[in-house]
Every structure is written in structure tokens, then in C-alpha cells.
Design an enzyme around this catalytic site. Structure first.
Site, short mmCIF file in Angstrom:
data_model
loop_
_atom_site.label_atom_id
_atom_site.label_comp_id
_atom_site.label_asym_id
_atom_site.label_seq_id
_atom_site.Cartn_x
_atom_site.Cartn_y
_atom_site.Cartn_z
N GLU A 164 46.41 43.15 48.74
CA GLU A 164 46.81 42.01 47.91
C GLU A 164 47.58 42.43 46.65
O GLU A 164 47.14 42.15 45.53
CB GLU A 164 45.58 41.20 47.48
CG GLU A 164 44.75 40.70 48.64
CD GLU A 164 43.66 39.71 48.22
OE1 GLU A 164 43.36 39.63 47.01
OE2 GLU A 164 43.10 39.04 49.09
N GLU A 360 41.01 39.62 55.89
CA GLU A 360 39.89 39.07 55.11
C GLU A 360 39.85 37.57 55.34
O GLU A 360 40.89 36.91 55.33
CB GLU A 360 40.05 39.28 53.59
CG GLU A 360 39.77 40.67 53.09
CD GLU A 360 39.91 40.79 51.56
OE1 GLU A 360 39.66 39.81 50.83
OE2 GLU A 360 40.28 41.89 51.12
C1 BGP Z 1 39.87 39.06 47.78
C2 BGP Z 1 39.83 40.52 47.34
C3 BGP Z 1 38.46 41.11 47.40
C4 BGP Z 1 37.33 40.18 47.01
C5 BGP Z 1 37.50 38.78 47.60
C6 BGP Z 1 36.47 37.78 47.10
O1 BGP Z 1 40.98 38.43 47.25
O2 BGP Z 1 40.65 41.33 48.17
O3 BGP Z 1 38.48 42.29 46.62
O4 BGP Z 1 37.16 40.17 45.67
O5 BGP Z 1 38.80 38.29 47.33
O6 BGP Z 1 36.68 37.44 45.79
P1 BGP Z 1 35.62 36.75 44.81
O7 BGP Z 1 34.40 37.57 44.85
O8 BGP Z 1 36.26 36.73 43.48
O9 BGP Z 1 35.34 35.39 45.32
#
Ligand code: BGP
Length: 456
Positions: A164, A360
Site C-alpha cells: 500500500e 488483504e
Molecule cells: C491495511 C494495512 C495493514 C493493517 C490493515 C488494518 O491497510 O496494510 O497494515 O493495518 O489495513 O488496519 P486497521 O487496523 O487500521 O483497521
């Protein structure tokens, strides 16, 4: 039953800084996260910093067994640049031992390691020189990548350069949730440009290493949907996709920065500093695959008071609240599974149907302890979320999109930047009061069945 293609990757993603722990030991040098926590611990949820993450450094063998238990055949995490090369030049032998044993352990258990090089964790020694603002970051990253391929290229055959990249640009230079937390659109553009070049240096280093395998990049996609079909709203959508999707996918897959983006930055006096040879580098090293992280769409409308030339992104598009939206109330993100089908079609139709995977997707929930029954988090909401997304993905694959896997965020609950352990995403719960003890959630049992059947 919705069956997925043979050899489909089922797994989860995480990152080094969010899971390893041992943030200041075993030879690792500090990153911006370590330093920021030192400077301003109150910014971090419940004041839990990056030193205390899920302790995978010690527990990886047990965790790999847990992955196997729920049928994962692949796992993405990242290597910590600051652990491997604490001063950017000298190899840390403890890091090499740790990563080699970790990757070997995954392989011994039939779990393919997919390794990413940068997940928001800028080494402090480089940040002191400006981080991605300086051109030096590009060659430093190239050297790091070369070292990684030399040390681990025999064990890992699927690599990604960045996770990202838009997030560290936006969050650090336009918003305030990554260090240095400033508002400076000119710097943001330069940081974006250097990040892009660093990606290409790493792809080049991989091709030159002669190692067997593939290399890609992990991009967060927030496909834009316009409020209406008016020319103004559709123009806003086009700008949103230009910034949030095309800015990285076009150069990485098609070998060119979109001309509209170049014109836009030029008109606004935001053209980054470039060097001779940059264009050729971008042209010469396309990726082998894409990883797309999808959580939520973007709803946009025409800006109410735009400036031209632009001074901020709000001059291009404004957020719009879709009246029919469904929300994840804990995370404040819209749930819109159909975007995954739309992305599948976009990659098929506009990006030469390049192989890609969902790198993800997941649902963050705060206060999950309230769903514990008989010792297990009953996370039916997560199962429903994933099934809905998988159904749309399946539709895209049936229509010919070249998707080879689905990774969730994440496997065990992990630390997440300023949010620390606020929102939980894992198939296993992590108990902070009890030495990071793990316990399976209902979604873990569901995932096991999913992987056994290669579908649902
Ligand atoms: C994504 C990132 C992760 C993780 C996830 C959840 O964008 O790649 O590193 O942080 O988001 O994010 P959060 O815990 O802020 O909801």
C-alpha cells in the site's frame, strides 16, 4: 458450492512491524514507528507501541502450526529493513538466522511464504535524511532489495516490493497518522515518485539476481463510485481513480505514469524532481503479478469549491455519503463486496488480465471479547463479510479474471499503527493480558472448512 481454481492460494497477510515484537533488540535499529512512539506515546491507542507486537519473533513455530491447523497454504508477511540492515549497509546475522528459520518452517509445513519488502516501516537512519523525500532512498532501497534476494532467494519465490504505497504517502504527508504527519502536497508528490522508483529498483534487482520466482506489488484499492451520472460527478470519479488506482497500477503493469497525472501535477507546479533514465526504468520492469488489498470503496462527488491549479485533493473530488451504504460500525468503513467483482473486471479488461490475488480483505472489530461464548469469539459477522466478498470474487473469476488467491487480514490479531490492538481482524484472538496467548475464533473453523473444500 462455489469452487475456486486448482492451487488457489488461501492464506492471510501481516507485516514485520505489526507482528514480530523485539522492536529494539536482536540487532534491529529503530524505525519511524519506534521513534514516534518514544516521542508521542499518547497518539497510540492505549499507549501500546511497536515494541510490543504479537511476539512472532519467539512464537513463529507455534504460529506456523496454527496456520497449518486451519489449512492455510500461503502466508504473506514482510521483512524488516531496519532489522536486516540496521545502518542500511551492514548485514545483521541474527536477522538472517531468524528469517531463514521462519521461512524454512513455513515451507516445511506446506505454507508458501510471500515476502514483502516495505510495510510502512521506514528506518530511522534514513528518515533523519528525509526518508522517501530524498533521492538517496531509492538507491538505499535497491541495495536492501538486492541483499534480501541474495540472502533468501533460495527459500522465497514470490516477492512484493511495497504494501500500500499510497498509504504511507497520504498518511504521512497529507494526513496525520504516519510520521512525519505533515500537510505538504508537494512533498507528497515527491515521496510518491521516489517510492515508485524504489519499487522499480527492487524489481530490477530481482531480475538481475537471477533467482527463480515472481515479483509484484501490493496496492490498496478503493474503487470510486460517483454520486450521479452528471459530467461533474463522473469527472470526480475519474480523478479519484487516477489518484487511488492508476497512479501505481499503470506504471507497475503498463510501464507508464498516466499522462493525465503528469499534466495535473505540472499545472499545479507539483512536478517532482526526476533524473535521466527514470522513464526507461519504469518502462523496462513490469511486475509479474499484483496483490490488491480491498476493504472499502470510495464514494465521490464533484468538489464544491475547486481551485485550479489544484492545491489539495479536495479540488478534484469530495467524499459523498451513499444513502444505501452498509457500514462496519467499529472501523467506520463501508461494506461493499461488489467492488471486488468490479476490480476483477478492471484488471481483466484494462490491465492485460495480469495474474493478481486479493492480498488483504477483512473486518476489524473493536471489543471482540464481548462476542466470546464458551471460550471462543463467535465472529459470525466476519464469516458473513468474507463469504459475501468471496462470492463476488468467484463471479469475477468465473468471468475470466486471472485471480490466483485470497488472503485475509489477518491470521492472529495484530498491532496496527496508531490503532495498536483496537480493531481485531484475526482468525485467532490474541490475549494481551496473558502473554499474547492465542485462541481460535469461529471464523478460523470456517476458514478450515473453506480451504478443505477449496470453496464454500
Ligand atoms: C491495511 C494495512 C495493514 C493493517 C490493515 C488494518 O491497510 O496494510 O497494515 O493495518 O489495513 O488496519 P486497521 O487496523 O487500521 O483497521
Amino acid at each position: 458450492m462455489k469452487k475456486f481454481p486448482d492451487n488457489f492460494l488461501w492464506g492471510a497477510a501481516a507485516s514485520a512491524p505489526q507482528t514480530e515484537g523485539h522492536g529494539s533488540t536482536d540487532g534491529k535499529s529503530p524505525t519511524t514507528w519506534d521513534k514516534w512512539f518514544e516521542m508521542a506515546p499518547e497518539k497510540f491507542f492505549n499507549q501500546i507501541g511497536p515494541e510490543d507486537t504479537s511476539d512472532v519473533y519467539d512464537l513463529y513455530q507455534e504460529d506456523v502450526n496454527r496456520m497449518k491447523e486451519i489449512g492455510m497454504n500461503s502466508y504473506r508477511t514482510s521483512i524488516s529493513w531496519a532489522r536486516l540492515l540496521p545502518d542500511g549497509e551492514t548485514l545483521n546475522p541474527e536477522a538472517v538466522d531468524f528469517y531463514r528459520s521462519y521461512f524454512q518452517c513455513l515451507l516445511d509445513n506446506g505454507i508458501e511464504p510471500i515476502m514483502n519488502l516495505f510495510h510502512f516501516d521506514m528506518p530511522w537512519w534514513l528518515m533523519k535524511k528525509g526518508g522517501w523525500e530524498t533521492r538517496e532512498s531509492v538507491s538505499a532501497f535497491g541495495f536492501y532489495a538486492k541483499t534480501v534476494f541474495e540472502e533468501f532467494g533460495d527459500l522465497v519465490h514470490r516477492w512484493s516490493t511495497f504494501n500500500e504505497p499510497l498509504v504511507h504517502i497520504e498518511a504521512a504527508y497529507l494526513q496525520e497518522f504516519h510520521y512525519p504527519a505533515i500537510h505538504d502536497i508537494k512533498k507528497a508528490v515527491q515521496v510518491g515518485y521516489h517510492t515508485l522508483l524504489a519499487h522499480f529498483e527492487a524489481v530490477k534487482a530481482f531480475r538481475e539476481s537471477g533467482k527463480i520466482g515472481e515479483i509484484g506489488i501490493i496496492l490498496n484499492v478503493t474503487p470510486a463510485y460517483a454520486r450521479s451520472n452528471s459530467d461533474e460527478d463522473l469527472q470526480a470519479k475519474e480523478y479519484a481513480d487516477l489518484i487511488a488506482i492508476k497512479s501505481f497500477i499503470d506504471p507497475c503493469v503498463l510501464g507508464e505514469i498516466p499522462s493525465k497525472l503528469i499534466d495535473l501535477t505540472k499545472a499545479a507546479g507539483l512536478t517532482p524532481q526526476t533524473q535521466e533514465g527514470d522513464k526507461a526504468l519504469i518502462k523496462e520492469y513490469p511486475v509479474d503479478f499484483l496483490g490488491l488489498n480491498y476493504y472499502q470503496p470510495m464514494r465521490v462527488q464533484a468538489p464544491s469549491n475547486p481551485n485550479y491549479p489544484i492545491t489539495s485533493l479536495e479540488d478534484l473530488f469530495e467524499p459523498y455519503i451513499w444513502p444505501e451504504r452498509r457500514m462496519n460500525p467499529y472501523r467506520g468503513w463501508e461494506i461493499y463486496p461488489k467492488a471486488l467483482y468490479d476490480m476483477a473486471m478492471l484488471i481483466k479488461n484494462e490491465y492485460r488480465n495480469i495474474p493478481w490475488y486479493v492480498s488483504e480483505n477483512g473486518m476489524g472489530v473493536e471489543g471482540e471479547e464481548k462476542f466470546i461464548k464458551d471460550g471462543m469469539v463467535q465472529d459470525d459477522y466476519r464469516i458473513e463479510f468474507m463469504e459475501e466478498h468471496l462470492a463476488e470474487l468467484h463471479r469475477g473469476i468465473t468471468e475470466g479474471s486471472n485471480c490466483f488467491g485470497y488472503h485475509t487480514w489477518t491470521f492472529v490479531d495484530c498491532w496496527s499503527w496508531l490503532n495498536a490492538y483496537k480493531n481485531r481482524y484475526g482468525f485467532y484472538r490474541v490475549d494481551l493480558e496473558n502473554n499474547f496467548a492465542r485462541s481460535l475464533k469461529k471464523s478460523g473453523l470456517w476458514f478450515k472448512e473453506l480451504t478443505e473444500n477449496n470453496g464454500f
